[in-house]
Design a protein around this motif. Structure first.
Motif, PDB file in Angstrom:
ATOM      1  N   LEU A   2       0.823  -1.221   0.000  1.00 42.18           N
ATOM      2  CA  LEU A   2       0.000   0.000   0.000  1.00 42.18           C
ATOM      3  C   LEU A   2       0.850   1.262   0.000  1.00 42.18           C
ATOM      4  CD1 LEU A   2      -2.650  -1.264   2.558  1.00 42.18           C
ATOM      5  CD2 LEU A   2      -3.064  -0.768   0.139  1.00 42.18           C
ATOM      6  N   GLY A   3       2.138   1.106   0.226  1.00 36.36           N
ATOM      7  CA  GLY A   3       3.046   2.258   0.224  1.00 36.36           C
ATOM      8  C   GLY A   3       2.943   3.106   1.475  1.00 36.36           C
ATOM      9  N   ILE A   4       2.475   2.494   2.579  1.00 33.36           N
ATOM     10  CA  ILE A   4       2.308   3.282   3.803  1.00 33.36           C
ATOM     11  C   ILE A   4       3.380   2.916   4.837  1.00 33.36           C
ATOM     12  CG2 ILE A   4      -0.172   3.565   3.492  1.00 33.36           C
ATOM     13  CD1 ILE A   4      -0.680   1.319   5.353  1.00 33.36           C
ATOM     14  N   ASN A   5       3.450   3.727   5.880  1.00 33.80           N
ATOM     15  CA  ASN A   5       4.376   3.422   6.971  1.00 33.80           C
ATOM     16  C   ASN A   5       3.600   2.623   8.018  1.00 33.80           C
ATOM     17  OD1 ASN A   5       6.213   3.275   9.004  1.00 33.80           O
ATOM     18  ND2 ASN A   5       6.432   5.479   9.318  1.00 33.80           N
ATOM     19  N   SER A   6       3.931   1.341   8.154  1.00 37.67           N
ATOM     20  CA  SER A   6       3.213   0.480   9.098  1.00 37.67           C
ATOM     21  C   SER A   6       3.720   0.647  10.527  1.00 37.67           C
ATOM     22  CB  SER A   6       3.384  -0.993   8.699  1.00 37.67           C
ATOM     23  OG  SER A   6       2.859  -1.227   7.422  1.00 37.67           O
ATOM     24  N   PHE A   7       4.682   1.512  10.734  1.00 40.31           N
ATOM     25  CA  PHE A   7       5.352   1.493  12.040  1.00 40.31           C
ATOM     26  C   PHE A   7       5.167   2.767  12.863  1.00 40.31           C
ATOM     27  CE2 PHE A   7       7.404  -1.647   9.338  1.00 40.31           C
ATOM     28  CZ  PHE A   7       7.170  -2.772  10.110  1.00 40.31           C
ATOM     29  N   ASP A   8       4.377   3.698  12.388  1.00 36.76           N
ATOM     30  CA  ASP A   8       4.041   4.835  13.264  1.00 36.76           C
ATOM     31  C   ASP A   8       2.579   4.712  13.672  1.00 36.76           C
ATOM     32  OD1 ASP A   8       2.620   5.604  11.031  1.00 36.76           O
ATOM     33  OD2 ASP A   8       3.897   7.300  10.524  1.00 36.76           O
ATOM     34  N   GLN A   9       2.085   5.614  14.463  1.00 35.56           N
ATOM     35  CA  GLN A   9       0.690   5.541  14.932  1.00 35.56           C
ATOM     36  C   GLN A   9       0.208   6.934  15.338  1.00 35.56           C
ATOM     37  OE1 GLN A   9       3.067   3.216  16.536  1.00 35.56           O
ATOM     38  NE2 GLN A   9       3.805   5.082  17.523  1.00 35.56           N
ATOM     39  N   TRP A  10       0.341   7.878  14.397  1.00 34.26           N
ATOM     40  CA  TRP A  10      -0.038   9.258  14.717  1.00 34.26           C
ATOM     41  C   TRP A  10      -1.517   9.372  15.030  1.00 34.26           C
ATOM     42  CZ3 TRP A  10       4.066  11.733  15.955  1.00 34.26           C
ATOM     43  CH2 TRP A  10       5.285  11.416  15.324  1.00 34.26           C
ATOM     44  N   GLY A  11      -2.285   8.447  14.515  1.00 37.59           N
ATOM     45  CA  GLY A  11      -3.736   8.513  14.698  1.00 37.59           C
ATOM     46  C   GLY A  11      -4.204   8.377  16.132  1.00 37.59           C
ATOM     47  N   VAL A  12      -3.320   7.994  17.049  1.00 40.73           N
ATOM     48  CA  VAL A  12      -3.766   7.856  18.443  1.00 40.73           C
ATOM     49  C   VAL A  12      -3.480   9.128  19.237  1.00 40.73           C
ATOM     50  CG1 VAL A  12      -3.431   5.351  18.406  1.00 40.73           C
ATOM     51  CG2 VAL A  12      -1.579   6.829  19.220  1.00 40.73           C
ATOM     52  N   GLU A  13      -2.801  10.090  18.609  1.00 32.94           N
ATOM     53  CA  GLU A  13      -2.306  11.237  19.376  1.00 32.94           C
ATOM     54  C   GLU A  13      -3.369  12.283  19.707  1.00 32.94           C
ATOM     55  OE1 GLU A  13       0.509  11.291  20.842  1.00 32.94           O
ATOM     56  OE2 GLU A  13       1.050   9.383  19.922  1.00 32.94           O
ATOM     57  N   LEU A  14      -4.236  12.577  18.744  1.00 35.73           N
ATOM     58  CA  LEU A  14      -5.199  13.666  18.951  1.00 35.73           C
ATOM     59  C   LEU A  14      -6.081  13.419  20.169  1.00 35.73           C
ATOM     60  CD1 LEU A  14      -6.488  16.302  17.973  1.00 35.73           C
ATOM     61  CD2 LEU A  14      -7.868  14.955  16.370  1.00 35.73           C
ATOM     62  N   GLY A  15      -6.583  12.206  20.268  1.00 36.97           N
ATOM     63  CA  GLY A  15      -7.448  11.862  21.402  1.00 36.97           C
ATOM     64  C   GLY A  15      -6.715  12.023  22.727  1.00 36.97           C
ATOM     65  N   LYS A  16      -5.417  11.652  22.730  1.00 32.43           N
ATOM     66  CA  LYS A  16      -4.630  11.786  23.968  1.00 32.43           C
ATOM     67  C   LYS A  16      -4.540  13.256  24.367  1.00 32.43           C
ATOM     68  CE  LYS A  16      -1.420   7.922  23.186  1.00 32.43           C
ATOM     69  NZ  LYS A  16      -0.033   7.571  22.920  1.00 32.43           N
ATOM     70  N   GLU A  17      -4.272  14.108  23.375  1.00 34.45           N
ATOM     71  CA  GLU A  17      -4.126  15.550  23.658  1.00 34.45           C
ATOM     72  C   GLU A  17      -5.436  16.120  24.185  1.00 34.45           C
ATOM     73  OE1 GLU A  17      -2.795  17.473  20.055  1.00 34.45           O
ATOM     74  OE2 GLU A  17      -1.165  16.013  19.896  1.00 34.45           O
ATOM     75  N   LEU A  18      -6.529  15.743  23.542  1.00 32.30           N
ATOM     76  CA  LEU A  18      -7.826  16.287  23.956  1.00 32.30           C
ATOM     77  C   LEU A  18      -8.208  15.789  25.343  1.00 32.30           C
ATOM     78  CD1 LEU A  18      -9.842  16.197  20.604  1.00 32.30           C
ATOM     79  CD2 LEU A  18      -8.685  18.125  21.674  1.00 32.30           C
ATOM     80  N   ALA A  19      -7.860  14.532  25.652  1.00 34.92           N
ATOM     81  CA  ALA A  19      -8.186  13.989  26.987  1.00 34.92           C
ATOM     82  C   ALA A  19      -7.468  14.793  28.066  1.00 34.92           C
ATOM     83  CB  ALA A  19      -7.790  12.519  27.067  1.00 34.92           C
ATOM     84  N   LYS A  20      -6.232  15.156  27.765  1.00 36.92           N
ATOM     85  CA  LYS A  20      -5.454  15.945  28.737  1.00 36.92           C
ATOM     86  C   LYS A  20      -6.149  17.292  28.969  1.00 36.92           C
ATOM     87  CE  LYS A  20      -0.920  15.337  28.454  1.00 36.92           C
ATOM     88  NZ  LYS A  20       0.435  15.569  27.916  1.00 36.92           N
ATOM     89  N   ALA A  21      -6.601  17.911  27.879  1.00 39.88           N
ATOM     90  CA  ALA A  21      -7.257  19.213  28.004  1.00 39.88           C
ATOM     91  C   ALA A  21      -8.625  19.088  28.676  1.00 39.88           C
ATOM     92  CB  ALA A  21      -7.416  19.837  26.619  1.00 39.88           C
ATOM     93  N   LEU A  22      -9.278  17.946  28.490  1.00 40.38           N
ATOM     94  CA  LEU A  22     -10.626  17.780  29.040  1.00 40.38           C
ATOM     95  C   LEU A  22     -10.637  17.449  30.522  1.00 40.38           C
ATOM     96  CD1 LEU A  22     -12.486  16.132  26.097  1.00 40.38           C
ATOM     97  CD2 LEU A  22     -13.559  17.756  27.660  1.00 40.38           C
ATOM     98  N   GLU A  23      -9.531  16.888  31.018  1.00 34.29           N
ATOM     99  CA  GLU A  23      -9.540  16.433  32.411  1.00 34.29           C
ATOM    100  C   GLU A  23      -9.962  17.545  33.374  1.00 34.29           C
ATOM    101  OE1 GLU A  23      -5.950  14.637  33.893  1.00 34.29           O
ATOM    102  OE2 GLU A  23      -6.991  14.103  35.763  1.00 34.29           O
ATOM    103  N   PRO A  24      -9.357  18.780  33.286  1.00 36.82           N
ATOM    104  CA  PRO A  24      -9.805  19.827  34.219  1.00 36.82           C
ATOM    105  C   PRO A  24     -11.263  20.234  34.014  1.00 36.82           C
ATOM    106  CG  PRO A  24      -8.139  20.670  32.677  1.00 36.82           C
ATOM    107  CD  PRO A  24      -8.212  19.198  32.470  1.00 36.82           C
TER     108      PRO A  24
END
Ligand code: F6P
Length: 534
Positions: free
Chosen positions: A485-507
């Motif tokens: 498919l010509g993709i990078n199978s070894f990164d996982q940027w797609g999990v980052e946004l939710g992590k960032e938003l969870a941090k902001a939502l906690e307070p």
């Protein structure tokens, strides 16, 4: 080649799989063997032309070149600027593996030896807790730092002669509370497994476990172990260097069970069993590197996957091990496949032209048969099924049940292929003593369209070595699919946004910060949760 494959699919869409067996060698020609494994993909619509086109696709996409680059330690994870060398972790007695000119094998061998020594000490009762011999091990980790060891410990339970192993992953306090409640802190070893040592779920659970242990144990840090590539943060947490087992950033989380992240497995089944697991993985690596594409299990498994998802357009793939002890395998493969290949841009950052990443799901047979196989047999969208079955189980005296299990596995792939026609259904209905005018309606419900594809992987028995082969087989399958498919199978940027938003939502959840800038839905949800005392 994609267009040729799609055109071939269109031309052969109505081919009956069963009729492909009119070719005398169909089963032999559309199956491949490695060591004691047999991978049978003859019950698919892939025919000689289709297979040639798929093999040509793999060749065009330079699978062999990318594979060699991976094994050679090249920076193939370009978005994180890393090599991909989980294979080095199982390169027992293998040749040097260099990253940026440095042989990484001495470091790997040394860590493996330290893990062995530590495991032996724990298992022999020389390393103790405050209350004596370690009876229980709690692995705290999530994603790749949980799914691999949890799956493998369960899979190899017949070889388990070490302390009981428990796994805590979810930040939901219910998880750690339920796991710790029955345990004696004085005889429990806590493993904090986190490649980055920053994952919020793991760090929260680790702090909770430390507080739990502090209630009765004078020196809780003495009963903690860290598995991480971030040695500095592990030290900051208070775990002494001699109980930190490190690995490098070129081991991806979901590929990490072969190294320190596998410590719970080693504690459970012992160093010899763990080495056999590594040897199994290494043997699959050698097969992947040496076998011609048409005989190469990872390449064939990947091509079957590409055929069903990208060419036929089947959106999901079911993993169906007829092996209760592989009950966690579907979840493990979910991360492996979906975190690796659920990408929308190519390595170059352009939109991927094909669909990516089938939804991977499944459950052990025969349980699934009584739950979701209805949809697999008679739903409107075909689900390619990947069956797995061992010739023998481990449970002496219960061989008759194992044979029943095997019969069920074979029956399912046969049923998926052959189905049941309207005429056959009518014949059955006629024997039921229902009014004749209702026969057609009743028969329609009993028709199975058939012609539904499946593959079957057969192995002799689920030993540590066979498990190693199966896991490595699927890892490389995912790699090959990613290359095609010509993709990078070894990164996982797609999990980052939710992590960032969870941090902001906690307070906002705690009420310390206003949620005024949030969308209406999020505000409503917060209000409702606050009203109920979150
Ligand atoms: O958030 C995704 C992820 O990074 C996975 O890739 C990884 O397996 C998991 O989190 C756990 O990460 P770590 O081992 O760094 O705690």
């Amino acid at each position: 080649m994609w267009e040729k494959l799609k055109a071939h699919r269109a031309a052969t869409e109505n081919t009956k799989i069963a009729t492909l067996f009119e070719a005398p060698q169909r089963a032999e020609d559309f199956s491949a063997r490695f060591d004691t494994l047999l991978f049978d993909y003859s019950k698919t619509q892939i025919d000689t032309v289709g297979l040639d086109l798929l093999l040509q696709l793999a060749d065009d996409q330079q699978v062999a070149k990318r594979r060699d680059a991976m094994f050679a330690g090249a920076i193939i994870n370009e978005t994180e600027h890393r090599a991909v060398l989980h294979t080095a972790l199982r390169n027992i007695d293998g040749a040097a593996v260099t990253v940026a000119g440095t042989d990484v094998m001495p470091g790997i061998t040394e860590t493996l030896a330290r893990m062995q020594r530590f495991s032996e000490e724990v298992r022999a009762g020389r390393f103790t807790g405050q209350g004596g011999q370690i009876t229980d091990v709690v692995n705290i980790g999530i994603g790749g730092s949980d799914l691999g060891p949890a799956m493998a410990v369960r899979a190899l339970s017949p070889y388990h002669d070490g302390p009981q192993c428990h796994f805590v992953s979810n930040v939901d306090p219910a998880h750690i509370a339920d796991v710790l409640r029955p345990l004696n802190p004085e005889t429990t070893l806590v493993i904090v497994a986190s490649k980055t040592f920053t994952t919020i779920e793991t760090m929260s659970n680790a702090a909770t476990a430390r507080a739990w242990m502090s209630e009765t144990v004078t020196d809780p840090a003495a009963q903690f172990v860290a598995l991480s590539s971030n040695i500095a943060l592990a030290a900051e947490f208070g775990i002494p260097a001699e109980r930190v087992f490190g690995f490098e950033d070129w081991v991806g989380g979901r590929y990490s069970v072969w190294g320190p992240i596998g410590l719970s497995l080693m504690l459970a089944i012992g160093p010899d069993g763990f080495l056999a697991f590594l040897r199994g993985g290494q043997s699959m690596d050698r097969h992947f590197c040496a076998a011609a594409p048409k005989d190469n299990l990872p390449i064939l498994l990947a091509l079957v996957g590409i055929w069903h998802h990208q060419i036929c357009g089947f959106p999901t793939r079911a993993v169906l091990p007829y092996e209760q002890r592989l009950e966690h395998l579907p979840a493990y493969f979910q991360q492996l496949e979906m975190e690796s290949n659920g990408k929308r841009v190519t390595m170059a950052g352009d939109a991927v032209e094909q669909v990516t990443g089938p939804v991977v799901w499944g459950a052990p047979g025969t349980n699934g048969q009584h739950a979701f196989y209805q949809l697999i047999h008679q739903g409107t969208v075909p689900v390619p099924c990947e069956f797995m079955v061992g010739a023998q189980g481990h449970d002496v005296g219960l061989e008759h049940q194992h044979r029943l299990l095997v019969a069920n596995c074979l029956a399912q792939s046969e049923a998926l292929m052959t189905g049941r026609s309207m005429e056959e259904a009518l014949e059955i209905v006629r024997t039921l003593g229902i009014p004749e005018e209702d026969h057609t309606r009743q028969a329609a419900h009993r028709v199975f369209p058939g012609n539904r594809p499946s593959t079957t992987l057969v192995y002799p028995t689920l030993t540590p070595e066979i498990l190693g082969q199966i896991i490595a087989l699927y890892e490389h399958r995912v790699f090959v699919e990613g290359v095609i498919l010509g993709i990078n199978s070894f990164d996982q940027w797609g999990v980052e946004l939710g992590k960032e938003l969870a941090k902001a939502l906690e307070p906002m959840v705690t009420g310390e910060a206003p949620a005024d800038d949030k969308d209406g839905s999020t505000q409503l949800l917060l209000q409702q949760l606050h009203a109920h005392g979150v």
